[in-house]
Design a protein around this motif. Sequence first.
Motif, PDB file in Angstrom:
ATOM      1  N   PRO A 221       1.101  -1.334   0.152  1.00  0.00           N
ATOM      2  CA  PRO A 221      -0.389   0.341   0.247  1.00  0.00           C
ATOM      3  C   PRO A 221       0.377   1.141   0.575  1.00  0.00           C
ATOM      4  CG  PRO A 221      -0.830  -1.124   1.267  1.00  0.00           C
ATOM      5  CD  PRO A 221       0.241  -1.693   1.434  1.00  0.00           C
ATOM      6  N   TYR A 222       0.962   2.021  -0.718  1.00  0.00           N
ATOM      7  CA  TYR A 222       1.094   3.648  -0.461  1.00  0.00           C
ATOM      8  C   TYR A 222       1.455   4.348   0.535  1.00  0.00           C
ATOM      9  CZ  TYR A 222       2.097   8.429  -1.443  1.00  0.00           C
ATOM     10  OH  TYR A 222       2.863   9.677  -1.419  1.00  0.00           O
ATOM     11  N   ASP A 223       0.547   3.607   1.923  1.00  0.00           N
ATOM     12  CA  ASP A 223       0.947   4.478   3.296  1.00  0.00           C
ATOM     13  C   ASP A 223       2.273   3.437   3.913  1.00  0.00           C
ATOM     14  OD1 ASP A 223      -1.001   6.105   3.052  1.00  0.00           O
ATOM     15  OD2 ASP A 223      -2.316   4.888   4.055  1.00  0.00           O
ATOM     16  N   LEU A 225       4.659   2.522   2.176  1.00  0.00           N
ATOM     17  CA  LEU A 225       5.900   3.075   1.458  1.00  0.00           C
ATOM     18  C   LEU A 225       7.035   3.657   2.550  1.00  0.00           C
ATOM     19  CD1 LEU A 225       4.742   3.387  -2.191  1.00  0.00           C
ATOM     20  CD2 LEU A 225       5.929   1.740  -1.603  1.00  0.00           C
ATOM     21  N   LYS A 230       7.407   7.328  -1.975  1.00  0.00           N
ATOM     22  CA  LYS A 230       6.519   7.732  -1.997  1.00  0.00           C
ATOM     23  C   LYS A 230       6.696   8.945  -2.932  1.00  0.00           C
ATOM     24  CE  LYS A 230       4.323   7.196   2.330  1.00  0.00           C
ATOM     25  NZ  LYS A 230       3.486   7.444   3.750  1.00  0.00           N
ATOM     26  N   VAL A 233       7.335   7.627  -6.441  1.00  0.00           N
ATOM     27  CA  VAL A 233       5.520   7.130  -7.007  1.00  0.00           C
ATOM     28  C   VAL A 233       5.305   8.996  -7.304  1.00  0.00           C
ATOM     29  CG1 VAL A 233       3.057   5.989  -6.796  1.00  0.00           C
ATOM     30  CG2 VAL A 233       5.276   5.610  -5.759  1.00  0.00           C
ATOM     31  N   ASP A 234       5.440   9.558  -6.395  1.00  0.00           N
ATOM     32  CA  ASP A 234       4.307  11.419  -6.491  1.00  0.00           C
ATOM     33  C   ASP A 234       4.999  11.943  -7.708  1.00  0.00           C
ATOM     34  OD1 ASP A 234       2.936  10.576  -4.550  1.00  0.00           O
ATOM     35  OD2 ASP A 234       3.720  12.001  -3.067  1.00  0.00           O
ATOM     36  N   VAL A 238       7.338   5.602 -11.920  1.00  0.00           N
ATOM     37  CA  VAL A 238       6.302   4.572 -11.773  1.00  0.00           C
ATOM     38  C   VAL A 238       6.214   3.858 -12.934  1.00  0.00           C
ATOM     39  CG1 VAL A 238       4.394   5.337 -11.391  1.00  0.00           C
ATOM     40  CG2 VAL A 238       4.970   3.462 -10.432  1.00  0.00           C
ATOM     41  N   ARG A 245       3.850  -3.835 -10.565  1.00  0.00           N
ATOM     42  CA  ARG A 245       4.141  -2.180 -10.525  1.00  0.00           C
ATOM     43  C   ARG A 245       5.606  -2.238  -9.923  1.00  0.00           C
ATOM     44  NH1 ARG A 245       0.515   3.479  -8.384  1.00  0.00           N
ATOM     45  NH2 ARG A 245      -0.022   2.922 -10.283  1.00  0.00           N
ATOM     46  N   VAL A 247       9.075   0.722  -9.075  1.00  0.00           N
ATOM     47  CA  VAL A 247       9.301   2.254  -9.031  1.00  0.00           C
ATOM     48  C   VAL A 247      10.608   2.570  -8.703  1.00  0.00           C
ATOM     49  CG1 VAL A 247       8.819   1.785  -6.466  1.00  0.00           C
ATOM     50  CG2 VAL A 247       8.877   4.139  -7.641  1.00  0.00           C
TER      51      VAL A 247
END
Length: 513
Positions: A221-223, A225, A230, A233-234, A238, A245, A247
């Motif tokens: 999950p993103y949270d 990472l 993060k 990804v932002d 990615v 997936r 990154v």
Amino acid sequence: MHIKYDASPTFKAKVHKIRPLVTAIRGPIGSGKSVGCVMHMMKVSFEQEPNSEGIRKSRWVCIRNTYPELKGTVIKTFQDWIPHSVCPIVFDSPITGTMRMEHPDGETQIEAEFFFLSLDKPKDISKLMSLECTGVWINEAQFLPKSIVLEALSRAGRYPSMRDGGPTWYGMIMDTNSPDDDHWWYQLEKGVDEETGESLCPDGWEFVEQPSGITEITNIPYDALSDAMKAMVDNGLVVDYLGKRFVANPDAENVSNHKKGFWYWLEKIPGQSLNWIRSRMCNVFATVADGKPVFGDSFNRDFHVSEQKLLPVKGWTTYVGVDFGLTPAATIGQISPMGQVRVVDELVSESMGMERFIDEQLAPLIAAKYRGCDVQYFGDPAGVARAQSNETTCFQIMEEKGLDAQPAHSNNITARLESVRYFLRRLIGRGQPAITISPHCRQLIKGMETGYQYKRVNVSGQEKYTDKPDKNMYSHLNDAFQYFCLACMPENNREQLIDESSSRVILNSTTGY
């Protein structure tokens, strides 16, 4: 000469500071491994103690598996950092170069010799026999047999001679992308003795792992990472591909030396197999196929491999597929009441006759785990041929050992392969696979995934492959697996499959289609 070399964190903190007998570096493509190894040879050459005449002598053997790779990668990288004006290379047999230059201390001289060899077969060991060197560099060591690696290491430490003071340090440095977990590199780096639990890493060997270029985050999950991940990804670093997936790894090394930065790795994802991505860029142990996997269109590791180790169930009929020859192999499994084929065990061998295979592997396993089960054996139909030594067939040997075996239902390669696909492509119950393999059957899984393959044909233009699977370390067990699957098929379906496959062979031989 002025060389500006900024060592990566891994080489700066570990490789260039330690001096074990062997330093083995594993990292992704584009991480600067080759350059680091070249500069490490330079550093060791500079550190060699001078002889009585003030000359620091060293001799290196630089090895790659093939001549084109040796010339196009090893020598090219070498000359990018140690130019011809400093170390002229003579393309003779063997290829050699000698670097003579003043040492930075202004008082002594450096004399470093370099031999460049291509080695990939055990017979090539003869190229090493007369060499006496200080150190060895093996580039992409995963492509060399362990025997060559060890023989090359035995050549180190023999130069300079004791009259010149002997080598200040001697040994080997080697680099590679991540091979699969059946490879000798994995066994030495990660393997442990099953009885003692002790590491199999030899004394004096140091394994160094570089950070990956990209990281797979499919199920994270993103949270969960890290903040650095993060940010990747932002910033759009990615790529989603084949349901996975990936990154960019914020800890990746050598990023500044790639014009596209992290996209050096990310842009290479499309079109590649997942295992190639994991091995070459994620820096995890994975099998990379050179040819075309036979069951690449049907086998899914996540779906067809059980999460838990499978155990035999007493009272269930047990089927054993056996392949003969000097590398006997067996696949053992059962069919559940709901019709699911369960592959419970595998047996593989090397340079072992049928009698020894039965006595040391097959019979003890059956006696220990399948007591109380009706065991049926199906062997390679070619096993009815009599041996030239004593005219005994493989089936007679099995019978003499108390194993009642019969020839498999067909030796038609099309029928055999389709019997495997019959189960791989079917579902039972509520979306369950028609066949499931115990996770400890590692060689069968590796074979199904990539190892059992059609060999690439070396022709120009469109990629072409052989029409029959290649004979390699995975083919014997997969042959046994095919006999097993034929035996597990419902009789009507099996007969229809064999009839259709036979017709297909006749059609191929008469029309060429």
